[in-house]
Design an enzyme around this catalytic site. Structure first.
Site, mmCIF file in Angstrom:
data_model
loop_
_atom_site.group_PDB
_atom_site.id
_atom_site.type_symbol
_atom_site.label_atom_id
_atom_site.label_comp_id
_atom_site.label_asym_id
_atom_site.label_seq_id
_atom_site.Cartn_x
_atom_site.Cartn_y
_atom_site.Cartn_z
ATOM 1 N N CYS A 187 0.444 -1.111 -0.191
ATOM 2 C CA CYS A 187 -0.264 -0.041 -0.452
ATOM 3 C C CYS A 187 0.934 1.299 -0.262
ATOM 4 O O CYS A 187 0.828 2.685 -1.251
ATOM 5 C CB CYS A 187 -0.880 -0.200 1.346
ATOM 6 N N HIS A 219 -2.668 1.376 6.694
ATOM 7 C CA HIS A 219 -3.135 0.946 5.441
ATOM 8 C C HIS A 219 -2.870 2.703 4.956
ATOM 9 O O HIS A 219 -3.484 4.060 6.047
ATOM 10 C CB HIS A 219 -4.188 0.636 5.431
ATOM 11 N N HIS A 242 -5.762 1.504 -4.336
ATOM 12 C CA HIS A 242 -4.409 1.287 -3.592
ATOM 13 C C HIS A 242 -4.425 0.253 -3.952
ATOM 14 O O HIS A 242 -5.352 -0.855 -4.469
ATOM 15 C CB HIS A 242 -5.361 1.520 -1.842
#
Length: 355
Positions: A269, A317, A329
């Site tokens: 990510c 994240h 993402h």
């Protein structure tokens, strides 16, 4: 005394043999009374929703460990570069000290050849009055030059000791980060393996239903976020750098998630977001936690495309806002870079790399 010990040992041996040769039934659990066959109740089978939540938790833990791994890796890279710089400084310092010592040696040899006196002192002692003042000045200049050289030599030696000490400390930090990386990597592998094992034990029909449950959970969370009015008045345009970063990120859609990866064939990510902003000539920290810690925070209502949304309480994240309530993402292992709703996960906050 020896006989007593022997006797004691013999008695102990006899007792041990007696225990070993005793009937097994005497040491076994009591035999149950005859009756209906009974078995321990089987653990209730988990629902697919519980399985989904368990897998999601495992991947989130793997994500947090991945961030720790990436941070340690980035720090090691920086420290390695610092050691290269310090090593050059040490070499330069050693060369400078050698040069100063050569100069000091040359002066000593010159004084020896002139009877132990520098040229200026010899002129002072000469009987020529016209040279007297020049001799005084030369002697003073020679003393100052010698003093300056010794001071410079002492400073060069102190600098060299500092460089060497700093290099040693950086080596220790690199080793500590190497251990940290190894632990994080072990944790990542364990969490991912556990999640993959759970998924692999599901039948194909259950796997399909599990994927649908993931989509339904994401849709429910996104709908709740939108209904909260989070997107009200959010209609700002991306900056020029933000457009470049966004173009890079969206061009990676379809590439697989791989922990620790930062392209070009796969990403995690924060690997995706950091490389996207690097492409926009705006370097940012490598990990989502450092992106959250170091970059300027922005209120959600002030969000614009290109900004980064940080997720979960541990900032484990990150996704890039693309507008219209969506992000691009890299989700997790087994998934690919994709577009999804910005409200599908717990939002911690928003940061802007080019504020």
């Amino acid at each position: 005394m020896n006989r007593r010990h022997c006797a004691t040992a013999a008695i102990t041996l006899v007792c041990a043999l007696a225990l070993l040769t005793a009937p097994v039934q005497a040491m076994a659990a009591p035999i149950p009374e005859p009756g209906p066959t009974s078995t321990a109740p089987a653990a209730p089978k988990k629902s697919l929703e519980e399985v989904r939540e368990e897998i999601d938790t495992l991947y989130r833990k793997a994500g947090a460990a991945t961030d720790a791994y990436n941070l340690a890796k980035e720090q090691s890279k920086k420290q390695s570069g610092e050691i290269v710089r310090l090593t050059k400084s040490i070499a330069d310092g050693q060369a400078r000290i050698a040069e100063l010592k050569d100069r000091a040696g040359a002066q000593a040899r010159e004084q020896y050849r002139s009877g132990g006196l520098p040229p200026g002192a010899q002129l002072v002692l000469s009987g020529d009055p016209d040279l007297f003042m020049d001799g005084v000045n030369q002697a003073r200049q020679g003393q100052q030059a010698t003093k300056g050289m010794l001071t410079e030599l002492e400073q060069a030696q102190e600098d060299l000791e500092t460089y060497t000490k700093d290099a040693s400390l950086n080596w220790e930090k690199i080793e500590a980060n190497r251990v940290k990386q190894a632990k994080a990597k072990k944790s990542i592998n364990a969490q991912i393996a556990a999640a993959e094992k759970i998924e692999s034990q599901l039948a194909k029909e259950e796997q399909a239903r599990l994927l649908q449950l993931e989509k339904d959970a994401a849709s429910t969370a996104q709908a709740a976020w939108l209904s909260s009015g989070a997107l009200k008045d959010i209609n700002r345009e991306a900056s020029a750098a933000g457009k470049q970063a966004l173009a890079f990120a969206t061009a990676q859609i379809g590439k697989p998630y791989v922990w620790g990866a930062e392209g070009p064939g796969s990403y995690d990510c924060s690997g995706l977001t950091s490389q996207a902003w690097a492409a926009a000539k705006q370097p940012i920290p490598r990990t989502s936690q450092e992106q959250w810690r170091q970059l300027p925070h922005i209120a959600i209502q002030d969000m614009r495309p290109g900004d980064l949304i940080i997720y979960h309480s541990d900032a484990s994240h990150v996704g890039m806002y693309v507008g219209d309530g969506s992000i691009v993402h890299a989700p997790r292992p087994g998934r690919h870079v994709t577009l999804t709703g910005a409200g599908t996960m717990q939002i911690l906050g928003v940061v802007r790399p080019d504020k």
